[in-house]
Design a protein around this motif. Structure first.
Motif, PDB file in Angstrom:
ATOM      1  N   ASN A 258      13.055  32.965 -13.569  1.00  0.00           N
ATOM      2  CA  ASN A 258      11.813  33.671 -13.934  1.00  0.00           C
ATOM      3  C   ASN A 258      10.970  32.792 -14.835  1.00  0.00           C
ATOM      4  O   ASN A 258      11.405  31.727 -15.272  1.00  0.00           O
ATOM      5  N   ILE A 259       9.758  33.258 -15.090  1.00  0.00           N
ATOM      6  CA  ILE A 259       8.837  32.562 -15.992  1.00  0.00           C
ATOM      7  C   ILE A 259       8.349  33.573 -17.020  1.00  0.00           C
ATOM      8  O   ILE A 259       7.916  34.671 -16.665  1.00  0.00           O
ATOM      9  N   GLU A 260       8.462  33.209 -18.281  1.00  0.00           N
ATOM     10  CA  GLU A 260       7.968  34.068 -19.341  1.00  0.00           C
ATOM     11  C   GLU A 260       6.625  33.532 -19.823  1.00  0.00           C
ATOM     12  O   GLU A 260       6.425  32.330 -19.920  1.00  0.00           O
ATOM     13  N   ALA A 261       5.720  34.409 -20.106  1.00  0.00           N
ATOM     14  CA  ALA A 261       4.401  33.973 -20.592  1.00  0.00           C
ATOM     15  C   ALA A 261       4.554  33.342 -21.972  1.00  0.00           C
ATOM     16  O   ALA A 261       5.375  33.772 -22.784  1.00  0.00           O
ATOM     17  N   LYS A 264       6.514  29.718 -19.870  1.00  0.00           N
ATOM     18  CA  LYS A 264       7.832  29.325 -20.338  1.00  0.00           C
ATOM     19  C   LYS A 264       8.821  29.567 -19.206  1.00  0.00           C
ATOM     20  O   LYS A 264       9.090  30.700 -18.831  1.00  0.00           O
ATOM     21  N   ALA A 266      12.301  29.837 -17.365  1.00  0.00           N
ATOM     22  CA  ALA A 266      13.727  30.072 -17.598  1.00  0.00           C
ATOM     23  C   ALA A 266      14.498  29.213 -16.607  1.00  0.00           C
ATOM     24  O   ALA A 266      14.645  29.564 -15.439  1.00  0.00           O
TER      25      ALA A 266
END
Length: 350
Positions: A258-261, A264, A266
């Motif tokens: 996943n990608i975190e705002a 960022k 993962a």
């Protein structure tokens, strides 16, 4: 179709009811199977003759015996009585257990059983021809020609229905058979015609009933509007962009979970992620976002990476770092994720 091949299989082993049978070399040897096994074979043969016997009993009552109405009702009762007996047993069990719900279930089962018997009666003439065809075909091949004894058809092939079989031919004959029998009864014993007519009408309508039963109970899905198609295409492009952008050399041709705002990443990957990546490329190819050579090259890179990953007894662990390819703690094998990967690999193989 499956019934036809089952019946042929039952009658091809009829010789195993005898005391002497052939072995693998063709020599005659004493029959090694038990009396119980022979009884099972005999019971299968008996079951295959139930419809022809019932059909002949109706004709016997119409063309030979007196009181055709009574003979017709007696034959129909033979079919319906077991369902009503089961209702009686069900009500007795419900009374003994003092449970009204069991009595309700008994009546529900009675309705289903009576409907099944009605179908059996409607298709009796067709099933008679089907059974006799299977019996004669099996005996001729086994005793006379010794050819095509292993002719078979899988359930999938039967569902596809790409070739006509006795099932298809005989169901087309039913209206003509019913009319022909009606004429014979009218010429030989016209007083039997009122008793026979309701059954003959059912047989004549059996093709229509089968056509109705084979139709889908669901209405076809409506055509999507153009704006809905545009929405789906746009969503598909956004989804594919994630896999296309992040399945790269930096992540060893895997895909981050996943990608975190804001932005960022993962850098972890699971077997489920790998399977989704492989299948996403398949769909992207079908939609025209990716050429076949591109899909093959990218897939090969991902599979090469999978080979390099640490495993436990051949199983992928549940988490890896996409940069270093090291397994991430806690170290365990997930049966759920591994199952997802197997499903994705199977889909890719197809």
């Amino acid at each position: 179709r499956r019934k036809h091949r089952w019946l042929r299989g039952d009658w091809q082993i009829v010789q195993w009811l005898t005391d002497v049978v052939p072995d693998e070399s063709g020599a005659r040897v004493p029959n090694p199977i038990s009396l119980l096994s022979r009884w099972k074979i005999l019971d299968n043969l008996r079951r295959s003759l139930v419809e022809p016997a019932t059909f002949l009993l109706l004709l016997f009552g119409w063309l030979v015996m007196g009181h055709p109405v009574l003979w017709t009702l007696a034959t129909i009762c033979i079919l319906f009585v077991p369902a009503w007996m089961e209702l009686g047993f069900g009500l007795v069990r419900a009374a003994a257990a003092r449970q009204a719900r069991m009595a309700g279930d008994a009546f529900i089962n009675l309705f289903s059983a009576n409907f099944a018997v009605l179908l059996e009666l409607t298709l009796l003439a067709h099933q008679t021809l089907l059974s006799l065809d299977a019996v004669v075909r099996a005996l001729v091949r086994h005793v006379v020609t010794r050819e095509r004894m292993l002719e078979w058809e899988t359930a999938a092939e039967a569902e596809m229905g790409e070739r006509r079989t006795p099932v298809d031919r005989y169901i087309d004959w039913m209206p003509f058979l019913a009319i022909g029998l009606g004429l014979v009864i009218w010429l030989v014993r016209p007083q039997s015609l009122p008793a026979a007519l309701p059954i003959l009408v059912l047989w004549a309508c059996s093709k229509l009933l089968v056509t109705w039963l084979n139709s889908s109970p669901l209405e076809p899905a409506p055509e999507l509007e153009r704006r809905d198609l545009r929405l789906l295409r746009k969503s598909a492009l956004y989804i594919w962009r994630y896999f296309a952008e992040f399945s790269n050399a930096e992540h060893n041709w895997l895909v981050p979970d996943n990608i975190e705002a804001p932005r960022k990443v993962a850098a972890s990957v699971s077997p489920t992620n790998v399977g989704l990546l492989l299948n996403a490329r398949q769909v992207a190819n079908e939609f025209g976002y990716l050429t076949v050579p591109e899909m093959v090259a990218l897939t090969q890179k991902t599979l090469d990476t999978i080979i390099r990953l640490r495993k436990y007894r051949g199983h992928l662990l549940n988490w890896y770092d996409t940069h270093t390819l090291e397994a991430k703690p806690p170290f365990f094998v997930s049966s759920v994720d591994s199952g997802n990967l197997v499903a994705s690999l199977w889909t890719l193989q197809q």
